[in-house]
Motif scaffolding. Structure first.
Motif, PDB file in Angstrom:
ATOM      1  N   SER A 111       5.964  -2.848  -7.126  1.00  0.00           N
ATOM      2  CA  SER A 111       4.649  -3.355  -6.729  1.00  0.00           C
ATOM      3  C   SER A 111       4.742  -4.590  -5.843  1.00  0.00           C
ATOM      4  O   SER A 111       3.759  -4.962  -5.183  1.00  0.00           O
ATOM      5  N   ALA A 112       5.898  -5.217  -5.798  1.00  0.00           N
ATOM      6  CA  ALA A 112       6.063  -6.431  -4.989  1.00  0.00           C
ATOM      7  C   ALA A 112       6.269  -6.116  -3.511  1.00  0.00           C
ATOM      8  O   ALA A 112       6.203  -7.015  -2.673  1.00  0.00           O
TER       9      ALA A 112
ATOM     10  N   ARG B  40      -0.277   1.672  -1.594  1.00  0.00           N
ATOM     11  CA  ARG B  40       0.143   0.869  -2.748  1.00  0.00           C
ATOM     12  C   ARG B  40      -0.828   1.043  -3.914  1.00  0.00           C
ATOM     13  O   ARG B  40      -0.431   1.051  -5.073  1.00  0.00           O
ATOM     14  N   LYS B  41      -2.106   1.173  -3.585  1.00  0.00           N
ATOM     15  CA  LYS B  41      -3.104   1.337  -4.657  1.00  0.00           C
ATOM     16  C   LYS B  41      -2.994   2.702  -5.324  1.00  0.00           C
ATOM     17  O   LYS B  41      -3.331   2.859  -6.480  1.00  0.00           O
TER      18      LYS B  41
ATOM     19  N   ILE C 191       5.483  -9.309   9.577  1.00  0.00           N
ATOM     20  CA  ILE C 191       6.668  -8.891   8.814  1.00  0.00           C
ATOM     21  C   ILE C 191       6.216  -8.260   7.509  1.00  0.00           C
ATOM     22  O   ILE C 191       5.563  -8.910   6.682  1.00  0.00           O
ATOM     23  N   PHE C 192       6.563  -6.993   7.314  1.00  0.00           N
ATOM     24  CA  PHE C 192       6.277  -6.303   6.057  1.00  0.00           C
ATOM     25  C   PHE C 192       7.500  -6.380   5.140  1.00  0.00           C
ATOM     26  O   PHE C 192       8.636  -6.270   5.601  1.00  0.00           O
ATOM     27  N   LYS C 193       7.229  -6.554   3.856  1.00  0.00           N
ATOM     28  CA  LYS C 193       8.299  -6.589   2.846  1.00  0.00           C
ATOM     29  C   LYS C 193       8.500  -5.180   2.301  1.00  0.00           C
ATOM     30  O   LYS C 193       7.600  -4.605   1.705  1.00  0.00           O
TER      31      LYS C 193
ATOM     32  N   PRO D 257       3.967   7.308  -7.071  1.00  0.00           N
ATOM     33  CA  PRO D 257       2.867   6.740  -6.264  1.00  0.00           C
ATOM     34  C   PRO D 257       3.254   5.554  -5.393  1.00  0.00           C
ATOM     35  O   PRO D 257       2.538   5.218  -4.457  1.00  0.00           O
ATOM     36  N   LYS D 258       4.383   4.912  -5.681  1.00  0.00           N
ATOM     37  CA  LYS D 258       4.798   3.757  -4.888  1.00  0.00           C
ATOM     38  C   LYS D 258       5.629   4.138  -3.664  1.00  0.00           C
ATOM     39  O   LYS D 258       5.924   3.297  -2.821  1.00  0.00           O
TER      40      LYS D 258
END
Length: 573
Positions: free
Chosen positions: A429-430, A572-573, A407-409, A460-461
């Motif tokens: 970022s969460a 994400r990075k 499961i991805f958030k 970038p997110k």
């Protein structure tokens, strides 16, 4: 000069418009009573105004008489025009939907910002009416039925409706012992996003019996035409269905003929002429004899072509590519390893987190990306920071329970009018992934909207651009957007373009999928599921991907879990 009928219509409409604005009932009733008085008038309207005898009628006061007198003189009821200008025109269209009156429309407009039938339908699809006062699930379903009935009159239908109706008939035909083969033809077989009718192609040596059986089905509302080898009926759903029956020897030719678009057939006939071959639904003819083909594939090999999949037969370069052995292997449903863009009861979905995850696991998927609406989507119960934390805590617990699926958030974050995302970087970022989508201010210019979307993609997110053009099929055109610029921005910023599989969207359009592929941009076939039944909508997304020439390598969610994890982490990075 205004007619009596036009004046009555404008008076009645004025009463409705006033009610939509929330005016007191007495003022609304004044217009209704005036309309009734005019309708019961047994003398000439203009004469009754000139000699002022209209004032003697019940329901006509001095103020209303002045309005009517002015309308007779100018040809328009001035107060009606003023009211029309103050109320969105789409609200009046909504009155044509069964089960909707001014009071309910007022609630929809004030609580959810709904301005027309398009927005109403999508709000129903996303379950936004369920918790409104005076509504509920049953009312929402009835409104959807009313909208569906309205669309029946337009002559076009969503692909999933046509496929469902067609599959039911095909299933019955295949059970008949006299049927050898039965298949879809036409735009349903080409996996078009909208269709006008359904073509069914059958091989049998007993066409008359089969046609009688077909025309007598309970789904049929009326028979339009019938001959020895074909029949046309209108179903109770409003869709027209054509049944074509041929012998087993003719079946491949008939199936091919009733699959491709007109432009495709014109181009293929030109190629056939170079070989001295004439092609039609009756066969491939060289001089005066037929070239036998037991399967459709043999038609292509006879013309020295690789097999062209049905979805591609639109005359958009597929014939040339088939001649040069350059057709790509097309993505299939079995290639999908996971899904993103799944809503739950945390925002406007009808299924809980556990229900949505369990449905995805049952479907054999390796991963699921939960992405409820963000805080700006107040109409969809969008998530503020405290509820994000609550959802993430529940997902952590569910990860312990569901061992067969990861499961991805995620979040479906709104792209604000200036192109910013409606959470700050700390909150973003969460998440494991972020879908950025436009849900407001569709009336921007093409330049403004393009800049808005590209700016959002530069964040970038941002992982995905959701339903890139915002279209709602048969209801709303996409907002103005320079799509090639968006595709280039996706390449530049490493953003994945969504191919939204909701049969009401199917966005990105297949015509742009090929352009994205050529630019090296990957897409994600996402269900945009708002209930457990929506998870299977990826079937329709795969159809559009195939029309857009996409291969497995072009679709990000064909990656297995051990490859999608590092992809998302690097983003994400």
């Amino acid at each position: 000069m205004i007619t009596k009928e036009a004046l009555i219509e404008q008076l009645e409409a004025s009463a409705v418009l006033l009610e939509l604005q929330g005016e007191n009932p007495f003022k609304c009733r004044a217009y209704t009573n005036a309309a009734k008085a005019i309708a019961e008038l047994d003398v000439d309207l203009h004469e009754a105004v000139r000699n002022r005898t209209l004032l003697e009628r019940d329901g006509i006061g001095k103020a209303m008489f002045e309005k009517i007198s002015n309308a007779v003189e100018t040809g328009r009821l001035g107060s009606y025009d003023e009211l029309r200008a103050a109320v969105p025109s789409g609200l009046l269209e909504m009155l044509k939907i069964k089960g909707l009156g001014p009071k309910k429309i007022k609630i929809l407009h004030e609580r959810l910002g709904i301005k027309d039938v398009v927005e109403l339908e999508y709000a129903c699809i996303e379950n936004r009416l369920v918790d409104l006062p005076s509504f509920g699930k049953k009312t929402q379903d009835k409104i959807l039925e009313g909208i569906s009935y309205r669309k029946k009159q337009m002559g076009f239908h969503h692909c999933h409706t046509a496929r469902r109706e067609g599959e039911a008939l095909l299933s019955k035909l295949r059970e008949r012992k006299e049927v050898v083969r039965a298949a879809f033809g036409g735009s349903v077989r080409r996996r078009n996003e909208i269709v006008q009718d359904i073509d069914l192609i059958v091989s049998s040596d007993h066409p008359a019996d089969l046609i009688s059986f077909f025309c007598g089905q309970p789904e049929v509302e009326r028979e339009v035409a019938r001959s020895e080898s074909k029949a046309r009926v209108i179903l109770k759903s409003g869709i027209a269905v054509d049944l074509y029956v041929a012998t087993e020897e003719r079946f491949p030719y008939l199936l091919h003929h009733y699959t491709g678009s007109k432009d495709y057939h014109a181009a293929l006939e030109e190629r056939a002429k170079r070989f001295g071959i004439r092609i039609s639904e009756y066969g491939l003819f060289l001089d005066d004899h037929i070239l036998p083909c037991q399967e459709e594939r043999e038609i292509f090999s006879t013309l020295e072509l690789d097999y062209i999949e049905p979805e591609l037969r639109e005359n958009r370069g597929e014939i040339e590519a088939a001649a040069q052995h350059r057709l790509p292997p097309l993505v299939t449903e079995n290639d999908l390893r996971g899904i993103f863009h799944v809503h739950s009861t945390y925002s406007d979905g009808s299924g809980s987190l556990s229900e949505m995850i369990e449905a995805a696991e049952r479907a054999g998927l390796e991963y699921i990306g939960i992405s409820d609406h963000s805080q700006s989507a107040f109409y969809a119960n969008g998530l503020k920071e405290d509820r994000i934390q609550k959802q993430h805590e529940e997902i952590e617990q569910l990860r312990q329970r569901f061992k067969g699926i990861h499961i991805f958030k995620g979040i479906e974050a709104d792209i604000l009018p200036d192109g910013s995302i409606d959470y700050d970087d700390r909150i973003l970022s969460a998440f494991d992934f972020v879908i950025a989508s436009v849900h407001s201010r569709f009336n921007m210019s093409e330049r403004e909207m393009s800049d808005r979307v590209v700016r959002a993609m530069s964040h970038p997110k941002v992982t995905f651009l959701g339903h890139p053009t915002g279209r709602i099929l048969l209801s709303r055109q996409g907002y103005p957007l320079v799509v090639p610029e968006v595709i280039e921005a996706a390449r530049r910023y490493g953003v994945v373009l969504e191919l939204n599989s909701s049969p009401y969207r199917l966005d990105l359009d297949w015509r742009y999928c090929k352009l994205a592929k050529e630019a090296g941009v990957r897409l994600s076939i996402n269900p945009d599921a708002h209930g457990v039944e929506g998870i299977s909508d990826t079937f329709f997304g795969v159809g559009i991907a195939r029309k857009g020439w996409l291969s497995k390598e072009d679709v990000i969610n064909t990656l297995p879990l051990d490859q999608i994890k590092p992809f998302l982490m690097n983003k994400r990075k």
